[in-house]
Motif scaffolding. Structure first.
Motif, PDB file in Angstrom:
ATOM      1  N   PHE A 105      51.634  -7.392  22.035  1.00 24.31           N
ATOM      2  CA  PHE A 105      52.117  -8.575  21.314  1.00 24.31           C
ATOM      3  C   PHE A 105      53.231  -8.200  20.353  1.00 24.31           C
ATOM      4  N   PHE A 106      53.020  -7.153  19.549  1.00 28.22           N
ATOM      5  CA  PHE A 106      54.036  -6.805  18.561  1.00 28.22           C
ATOM      6  C   PHE A 106      55.308  -6.316  19.239  1.00 28.22           C
ATOM      7  N   PHE A 107      55.161  -5.554  20.306  1.00 30.28           N
ATOM      8  CA  PHE A 107      56.338  -5.083  21.039  1.00 30.28           C
ATOM      9  C   PHE A 107      57.140  -6.260  21.590  1.00 30.28           C
ATOM     10  N   GLU A 108      56.468  -7.168  22.303  1.00 38.67           N
ATOM     11  CA  GLU A 108      57.166  -8.243  23.010  1.00 38.67           C
ATOM     12  C   GLU A 108      57.648  -9.351  22.087  1.00 38.67           C
ATOM     13  N   TYR A 109      56.812  -9.788  21.161  1.00 40.02           N
ATOM     14  CA  TYR A 109      57.083 -11.010  20.403  1.00 40.02           C
ATOM     15  C   TYR A 109      57.598 -10.775  18.991  1.00 40.02           C
ATOM     16  N   ARG A 110      57.676  -9.505  18.595  1.00 41.47           N
ATOM     17  CA  ARG A 110      58.268  -9.190  17.313  1.00 41.47           C
ATOM     18  C   ARG A 110      59.517  -8.313  17.516  1.00 41.47           C
ATOM     19  N   LEU A 111      59.341  -7.089  17.986  1.00 42.12           N
ATOM     20  CA  LEU A 111      60.487  -6.191  18.127  1.00 42.12           C
ATOM     21  C   LEU A 111      61.449  -6.651  19.226  1.00 42.12           C
ATOM     22  N   LEU A 112      60.958  -6.809  20.438  1.00 42.61           N
ATOM     23  CA  LEU A 112      61.841  -7.154  21.557  1.00 42.61           C
ATOM     24  C   LEU A 112      62.493  -8.513  21.355  1.00 42.61           C
ATOM     25  N   PHE A 113      61.748  -9.476  20.865  1.00 46.50           N
ATOM     26  CA  PHE A 113      62.299 -10.817  20.639  1.00 46.50           C
ATOM     27  C   PHE A 113      63.498 -10.763  19.702  1.00 46.50           C
ATOM     28  N   GLN A 114      63.393  -9.989  18.626  1.00 49.29           N
ATOM     29  CA  GLN A 114      64.503  -9.895  17.679  1.00 49.29           C
ATOM     30  C   GLN A 114      65.674  -9.098  18.252  1.00 49.29           C
ATOM     31  N   VAL A 115      65.390  -8.019  18.959  1.00 51.33           N
ATOM     32  CA  VAL A 115      66.479  -7.222  19.532  1.00 51.33           C
ATOM     33  C   VAL A 115      67.277  -8.047  20.536  1.00 51.33           C
ATOM     34  N   GLU A 116      66.612  -8.840  21.341  1.00 51.30           N
ATOM     35  CA  GLU A 116      67.313  -9.636  22.341  1.00 51.30           C
ATOM     36  C   GLU A 116      68.181 -10.728  21.725  1.00 51.30           C
ATOM     37  N   LYS A 117      67.968 -11.034  20.452  1.00 53.58           N
ATOM     38  CA  LYS A 117      68.805 -12.016  19.760  1.00 53.58           C
ATOM     39  C   LYS A 117      70.101 -11.418  19.208  1.00 53.58           C
ATOM     40  N   ILE A 118      70.211 -10.098  19.188  1.00 49.90           N
ATOM     41  CA  ILE A 118      71.393  -9.443  18.601  1.00 49.90           C
ATOM     42  C   ILE A 118      72.628  -9.785  19.423  1.00 49.90           C
ATOM     43  N   GLU A 119      73.666 -10.278  18.765  1.00 47.85           N
ATOM     44  CA  GLU A 119      74.874 -10.715  19.461  1.00 47.85           C
ATOM     45  C   GLU A 119      75.749  -9.549  19.909  1.00 47.85           C
ATOM     46  N   ASN A 120      75.806  -8.479  19.126  1.00 50.33           N
ATOM     47  CA  ASN A 120      76.628  -7.326  19.477  1.00 50.33           C
ATOM     48  C   ASN A 120      75.985  -6.578  20.653  1.00 50.33           C
ATOM     49  N   LYS A 121      76.676  -6.562  21.783  1.00 61.39           N
ATOM     50  CA  LYS A 121      76.099  -6.007  23.013  1.00 61.39           C
ATOM     51  C   LYS A 121      75.786  -4.527  22.887  1.00 61.39           C
ATOM     52  N   ILE A 122      76.664  -3.760  22.259  1.00 64.57           N
ATOM     53  CA  ILE A 122      76.455  -2.315  22.142  1.00 64.57           C
ATOM     54  C   ILE A 122      75.219  -2.012  21.303  1.00 64.57           C
ATOM     55  N   PHE A 127      69.428  -0.411  20.975  1.00 67.89           N
ATOM     56  CA  PHE A 127      68.047  -0.643  20.526  1.00 67.89           C
ATOM     57  C   PHE A 127      67.111  -0.884  21.714  1.00 67.89           C
ATOM     58  N   LEU A 128      67.596  -1.610  22.725  1.00 65.39           N
ATOM     59  CA  LEU A 128      66.774  -1.849  23.912  1.00 65.39           C
ATOM     60  C   LEU A 128      66.447  -0.547  24.628  1.00 65.39           C
ATOM     61  N   THR A 129      67.401   0.359  24.676  1.00 67.67           N
ATOM     62  CA  THR A 129      67.172   1.652  25.322  1.00 67.67           C
ATOM     63  C   THR A 129      66.015   2.389  24.664  1.00 67.67           C
ATOM     64  N   ILE A 130      66.007   2.409  23.322  1.00 69.94           N
ATOM     65  CA  ILE A 130      64.920   3.084  22.603  1.00 69.94           C
ATOM     66  C   ILE A 130      63.601   2.344  22.819  1.00 69.94           C
ATOM     67  N   LEU A 131      63.636   1.025  22.736  1.00 70.62           N
ATOM     68  CA  LEU A 131      62.405   0.249  22.911  1.00 70.62           C
ATOM     69  C   LEU A 131      61.772   0.512  24.262  1.00 70.62           C
ATOM     70  N   TYR A 132      62.554   0.399  25.320  1.00 71.10           N
ATOM     71  CA  TYR A 132      61.967   0.557  26.653  1.00 71.10           C
ATOM     72  C   TYR A 132      61.585   2.004  26.937  1.00 71.10           C
ATOM     73  N   LYS A 133      62.331   2.943  26.373  1.00 71.14           N
ATOM     74  CA  LYS A 133      61.968   4.358  26.520  1.00 71.14           C
ATOM     75  C   LYS A 133      60.599   4.645  25.914  1.00 71.14           C
ATOM     76  N   GLN A 134      60.305   4.028  24.780  1.00 70.70           N
ATOM     77  CA  GLN A 134      59.080   4.327  24.042  1.00 70.70           C
ATOM     78  C   GLN A 134      58.036   3.214  24.150  1.00 70.70           C
ATOM     79  N   LYS A 135      58.244   2.275  25.043  1.00 70.36           N
ATOM     80  CA  LYS A 135      57.392   1.079  25.098  1.00 70.36           C
ATOM     81  C   LYS A 135      55.905   1.412  25.158  1.00 70.36           C
ATOM     82  N   GLU A 136      55.492   2.187  26.119  1.00 75.13           N
ATOM     83  CA  GLU A 136      54.061   2.443  26.297  1.00 75.13           C
ATOM     84  C   GLU A 136      53.487   3.216  25.114  1.00 75.13           C
ATOM     85  N   LYS A 137      54.268   4.112  24.544  1.00 80.61           N
ATOM     86  CA  LYS A 137      53.787   4.885  23.401  1.00 80.61           C
ATOM     87  C   LYS A 137      53.653   4.014  22.159  1.00 80.61           C
ATOM     88  N   ILE A 138      54.604   3.104  21.950  1.00 80.55           N
ATOM     89  CA  ILE A 138      54.498   2.169  20.822  1.00 80.55           C
ATOM     90  C   ILE A 138      53.245   1.325  20.955  1.00 80.55           C
TER      91      ILE A 138
END
Length: 249
Positions: A105-122, A127-138
């Motif tokens: 829940f926290f990964f998907e609806y808190r961290l990922l939700f906010q990262v996907e709202k970021i307008e600057n693509k780079i 941030f998405l790279t780090i999130l998905y790399k560490q998803k299962e561990k988080i």
């Protein structure tokens, strides 16, 4: 009376009113919890009319009562995380579902939700790279180090606690969560007094991984502030993701 107005075409005031009512319900249920919610007179999409609280600075005794009472509220245990409706945190929409998996829940609806709202693509992709790399561990880390779901205020900084002859909570972003999201948020912008933290932890000890969880949890708030207010919060976001990446590498 205090009248709060909404210039936007959304239902944030209605959701705020529902959040206050939900907190009030469980404050009443919790034993020896001396927190209060302002009386709600009426609410529409445009206006929320509340009891006006004449407030001042807190004293040592009030801080102790606040810490103890928050711990008593957080001792209430619930079966699932999240909420059955979306609400708001400040000016931002806060997405919710009912979940039996806190880490997911926290990964998907808190961290990922906010990262996907970021307008600057780079920045977003970094941030998405780090999130998905560490998803299962988080997810596994948060699940392993969270005992149960509590009712949380969700936006518990000093401006949302009013000290009068009673102690009032206002402007909630309420949901069911690891209670330590509230404690982490209190430390985001300076925090409360040492008396608050001592009596809280004496009443309900923090987990052994709290200091690591705190940075993960507050990264959500930094992301929200970055999306709302811009570059002044970007370094805080980067520091949060750098910490997360190092913690799980």
């Amino acid at each position: 009376m205090f009248i709060k107005t909404n210039p936007y075409d959304n239902d944030s005031l209605i959701k705020e009113s529902r959040g206050l009512e939900l907190l009030d319900k469980y404050i009443t249920t919790a034993k020896n919890c001396h927190l209060n919610i302002p009386h709600i007179y009426s609410v529409t999409k445009q206006e929320l009319t509340l009891e006006k609280i004449i407030h001042n600075y807190s004293n040592k005794t009030q801080m102790e009562v606040f810490g103890y009472s928050l711990a008593k509220l957080h001792q209430l245990k619930f079966n699932s995380y999240g909420l059955d409706y979306d609400n708001f945190i400040g000016l931002s929409e806060q997405k919710n579902i009912i979940s039996n998996n806190w880490g997911d829940f926290f990964f998907e609806y808190r961290l990922l939700f906010q990262v996907e709202k970021i307008e600057n693509k780079i920045i977003r992709e970094d941030f998405l790279t780090i999130l998905y790399k560490q998803k299962e561990k988080i997810i596994n880390f948060l699940n392993t180090n969270t005992d149960y779901a509590s009712i949380v205020h969700g936006d518990l900084w000093s401006g949302n606690v009013l000290f009068s002859n009673k102690i009032y909570l206002i402007d909630p972003a309420v949901y069911f969560a690891d209670r330590e999201v509230d404690i982490a948020m209190t430390q985001l912008f300076g925090g409360f007094s040492s008396e608050f933290y001592k009596i809280y932890s004496d009443t309900l000890p923090l987990s052994k991984e709290y200091n690591n969880k705190k940075i993960i949890y507050n990264t959500y708030h930094y992301l929200n502030h970055y999306n709302l207010f811009g570059l002044s919060y970007l370094n805080d976001c980067k520091n949060g993701f750098s910490f997360i990446d190092k913690l799980f590498t």
